[in-house]
Enzyme design. Sequence first.
Site, PDB file in Angstrom:
ATOM      1  N   GLU A  95     -31.174  30.906  -7.523  1.00 45.73           N
ATOM      2  CA  GLU A  95     -30.430  30.284  -6.402  1.00 45.73           C
ATOM      3  C   GLU A  95     -31.385  29.220  -5.754  1.00 45.73           C
ATOM      4  OE1 GLU A  95     -29.330  34.738  -4.626  1.00 45.73           O
ATOM      5  OE2 GLU A  95     -30.186  33.456  -3.425  1.00 45.73           O
ATOM      6  N   CYS A 110     -34.841  24.836  -0.521  1.00 45.38           N
ATOM      7  CA  CYS A 110     -35.464  25.998  -0.516  1.00 45.38           C
ATOM      8  C   CYS A 110     -35.337  26.591  -2.143  1.00 45.38           C
ATOM      9  CB  CYS A 110     -34.730  27.109   0.386  1.00 45.38           C
ATOM     10  SG  CYS A 110     -35.549  28.765   0.022  1.00 45.38           S
ATOM     11  N   CYS A 136     -37.958  38.776  -9.772  1.00 42.16           N
ATOM     12  CA  CYS A 136     -39.327  38.856  -9.243  1.00 42.16           C
ATOM     13  C   CYS A 136     -40.031  40.399  -9.569  1.00 42.16           C
ATOM     14  CB  CYS A 136     -39.231  38.827  -7.573  1.00 42.16           C
ATOM     15  SG  CYS A 136     -40.960  38.656  -7.011  1.00 42.16           S
ATOM     16  N   CYS A 162     -40.731  44.183  -3.816  1.00 39.29           N
ATOM     17  CA  CYS A 162     -40.684  44.505  -2.057  1.00 39.29           C
ATOM     18  C   CYS A 162     -39.251  45.139  -1.947  1.00 39.29           C
ATOM     19  CB  CYS A 162     -40.714  43.276  -1.391  1.00 39.29           C
ATOM     20  SG  CYS A 162     -42.309  42.468  -1.930  1.00 39.29           S
ATOM     21  N   CYS A 199     -36.255  43.389  -0.281  1.00 37.51           N
ATOM     22  CA  CYS A 199     -35.645  41.972  -0.803  1.00 37.51           C
ATOM     23  C   CYS A 199     -34.752  42.154  -2.057  1.00 37.51           C
ATOM     24  CB  CYS A 199     -36.989  41.436  -1.341  1.00 37.51           C
ATOM     25  SG  CYS A 199     -36.665  39.900  -2.150  1.00 37.51           S
ATOM     26  N   GLY A 217     -38.371  34.833  -6.625  1.00 32.59           N
ATOM     27  CA  GLY A 217     -39.563  34.822  -7.204  1.00 32.59           C
ATOM     28  C   GLY A 217     -40.787  34.805  -6.293  1.00 32.59           C
ATOM     29  N   GLU A 218     -41.857  35.069  -7.016  1.00 33.00           N
ATOM     30  CA  GLU A 218     -43.192  35.042  -6.505  1.00 33.00           C
ATOM     31  C   GLU A 218     -44.053  33.795  -7.136  1.00 33.00           C
ATOM     32  OE1 GLU A 218     -44.997  35.750  -4.010  1.00 33.00           O
ATOM     33  OE2 GLU A 218     -46.800  34.700  -4.796  1.00 33.00           O
ATOM     34  N   LEU A 259     -45.849  38.983   5.434  1.00 37.34           N
ATOM     35  CA  LEU A 259     -46.933  40.181   5.900  1.00 37.34           C
ATOM     36  C   LEU A 259     -46.044  41.467   6.293  1.00 37.34           C
ATOM     37  CD1 LEU A 259     -49.765  40.593   6.689  1.00 37.34           C
ATOM     38  CD2 LEU A 259     -49.288  39.839   8.786  1.00 37.34           C
ATOM     39  N   CYS A 305     -32.733  35.399   0.459  1.00 35.93           N
ATOM     40  CA  CYS A 305     -33.362  35.427  -0.722  1.00 35.93           C
ATOM     41  C   CYS A 305     -32.742  36.396  -1.788  1.00 35.93           C
ATOM     42  CB  CYS A 305     -34.946  35.765  -0.571  1.00 35.93           C
ATOM     43  SG  CYS A 305     -35.700  36.136  -2.143  1.00 35.93           S
TER      44      CYS A 305
HETATM   45  N1  SAH Z   1     -41.936  35.786  -2.952  1.00 34.05           N
HETATM   46  C1  SAH Z   1     -42.379  34.728  -2.003  1.00 34.05           C
HETATM   47  C2  SAH Z   1     -41.289  33.839  -1.563  1.00 34.05           C
HETATM   48  C3  SAH Z   1     -39.860  34.326  -1.823  1.00 34.05           C
HETATM   49  S1  SAH Z   1     -39.210  35.344  -0.682  1.00 34.05           S
HETATM   50  C4  SAH Z   1     -42.671  35.763  -0.610  1.00 34.05           C
HETATM   51  O1  SAH Z   1     -42.403  37.095  -0.753  1.00 34.05           O
HETATM   52  O2  SAH Z   1     -43.057  35.021   0.326  1.00 34.05           O
HETATM   53  C5  SAH Z   1     -39.033  34.359   0.827  1.00 34.05           C
HETATM   54  C6  SAH Z   1     -39.076  35.172   2.314  1.00 34.05           C
HETATM   55  O3  SAH Z   1     -37.999  36.094   2.289  1.00 34.05           O
HETATM   56  C7  SAH Z   1     -40.223  36.173   2.010  1.00 34.05           C
HETATM   57  O4  SAH Z   1     -40.896  36.071   3.486  1.00 34.05           O
HETATM   58  C8  SAH Z   1     -39.675  37.564   2.030  1.00 34.05           C
HETATM   59  O5  SAH Z   1     -40.459  38.556   2.540  1.00 34.05           O
HETATM   60  C9  SAH Z   1     -38.392  37.410   2.663  1.00 34.05           C
HETATM   61  N2  SAH Z   1     -37.334  38.163   2.536  1.00 34.05           N
HETATM   62  C10 SAH Z   1     -36.857  38.867   1.330  1.00 34.05           C
HETATM   63  N3  SAH Z   1     -35.868  39.426   1.625  1.00 34.05           N
HETATM   64  C11 SAH Z   1     -35.772  39.516   2.907  1.00 34.05           C
HETATM   65  C12 SAH Z   1     -34.520  40.152   3.637  1.00 34.05           C
HETATM   66  N4  SAH Z   1     -33.805  40.968   3.199  1.00 34.05           N
HETATM   67  N5  SAH Z   1     -34.642  39.886   5.018  1.00 34.05           N
HETATM   68  C13 SAH Z   1     -35.174  38.965   5.651  1.00 34.05           C
HETATM   69  N6  SAH Z   1     -36.280  38.260   4.837  1.00 34.05           N
HETATM   70  C14 SAH Z   1     -36.597  38.497   3.542  1.00 34.05           C
HETATM   71 FE1  SF4 Z   2     -41.154  40.488  -2.556  1.00 34.07          FE
HETATM   72 FE2  SF4 Z   2     -40.811  37.652  -2.394  1.00 34.07          FE
HETATM   73 FE3  SF4 Z   2     -40.690  38.981  -4.847  1.00 34.07          FE
HETATM   74 FE4  SF4 Z   2     -38.866  39.182  -2.682  1.00 34.07          FE
HETATM   75  S1  SF4 Z   2     -39.215  37.263  -3.898  1.00 34.07           S
HETATM   76  S2  SF4 Z   2     -39.569  40.805  -4.262  1.00 34.07           S
HETATM   77  S3  SF4 Z   2     -40.115  39.302  -0.940  1.00 34.07           S
HETATM   78  S4  SF4 Z   2     -42.585  38.939  -3.613  1.00 34.07           S
END
Ligand code: SAH
Ligand code: SF4
Length: 346
Positions: A90, A104, A111, A115, A118, A161-162, A215, A333
């Site tokens: 995306e 973005c 990933c 988390c 996510c 992705g990370e 965080l 995301c």
């Molecule tokens: N992997 C990286 C960057 C991509 S995620 C990271 O985790 O920082 C981009 C942001 O979207 C991150 O802050 C993530 O925690 C947040 N995010 C993921 N799923 C979400 C959701 N369902 N609702 C709100 N924020 C979310």
């Molecule tokens: Fe976690 Fe970011 Fe990967 Fe989603 S994209 S699983 S928030 S590290």
Amino acid sequence: MQDLVDLDRAGLADLLAGWGQPAFRARQLHGWLYERGEADFGAMLNLPAPLRQRLSEEATAGTLQVATEQTSRDGTIKRLYRLPDGQLIESVLMVYASGRRTACISSQAGCAMGCAFCATGQMGFARHLTVGEIVEQAWIYARQLQARGERLSNVVLMGMGEPFHNYDAAVSAIRRIMDDLGIGARHITVSTVGLVPAIRRFAEEGFQVGLAISLHATTDAQRSAMMPVNRRWDIAELIAACADYQAISGRRVTFEWALIDGENDSEAEAHRLGQLLRGLSCHVNLIPLNPTGGYAGGPTRAEVAARFVEVLESHGIPATVRVRRGIDIDAGCGQLKSTVLKRQAP
Ligand code: SAH
Ligand code: SF4
């Protein structure tokens, strides 16, 4: 086939030198691709016809195919691209009244960080993106904006992705976005789940790129339950790395906090967060959770979010509740991909 978008200036020069071309041809080609935003070799009229012919036979300018595209009421464009091996990623373009135009972009297909809340994490890891695949996402929006007399002003690595799990490609892509697309470090942000050694290594690169940290919790028990990475590097180590990044780069660190109803949105939590971040030059972005299929949580109500902001401000921590742009088109995301996959499922 050589994808030209995978090559930096030196790589383009090497390729054309290997084809027996004089050095200025690589500069012309670079100018077409990135200053004029031209992807069609046939239109590069100051290149000799045999060179254009060879380019069209042996090279591509990008490899991404648009699988689906949606434009939201607020002007947000959300695309799902198909990679040559069939993977889907995306990319979102956010358009603001201030003139800011932010892409973005994704750094991986899927990933590995898992988390819980996510959509991308729920899909699991498919593969790392190449430098070209990361850069091309920004390049496509830059060209599209250029064609309508606008300019891509900002890039955030906050898609699927990370980025720090694909460290070398992400850092090379950032250099390319600065050099080829002319976007300054201060207008680029990389968001990480908290891979502490990579944050420390990134500080040593000497960029002034913005750092955003996902965080979402203030206690290790709670963060580890939501974000498995916390079992490897805990909150104290993470905050220490952020303080060092702040000191070395001179940039204020951003903390991202998905506000989850009844989970991490209480006043007590806001006080703990205020204490945790005390003394750090930072900013907190609060994003009411986008509900996803694999997670039961829901978004915090607006009044509760506003109170969370007040408490943080009482600790001297600036905080903003972000409107999720493009919410009507699943621009969270990993969410467009999950919706499309669901539609395709038998
Ligand atoms: N992997 C990286 C960057 C991509 S995620 C990271 O985790 O920082 C981009 C942001 O979207 C991150 O802050 C993530 O925690 C947040 N995010 C993921 N799923 C979400 C959701 N369902 N609702 C709100 N924020 C979310
Ligand atoms: Fe976690 Fe970011 Fe990967 Fe989603 S994209 S699983 S928030 S590290």
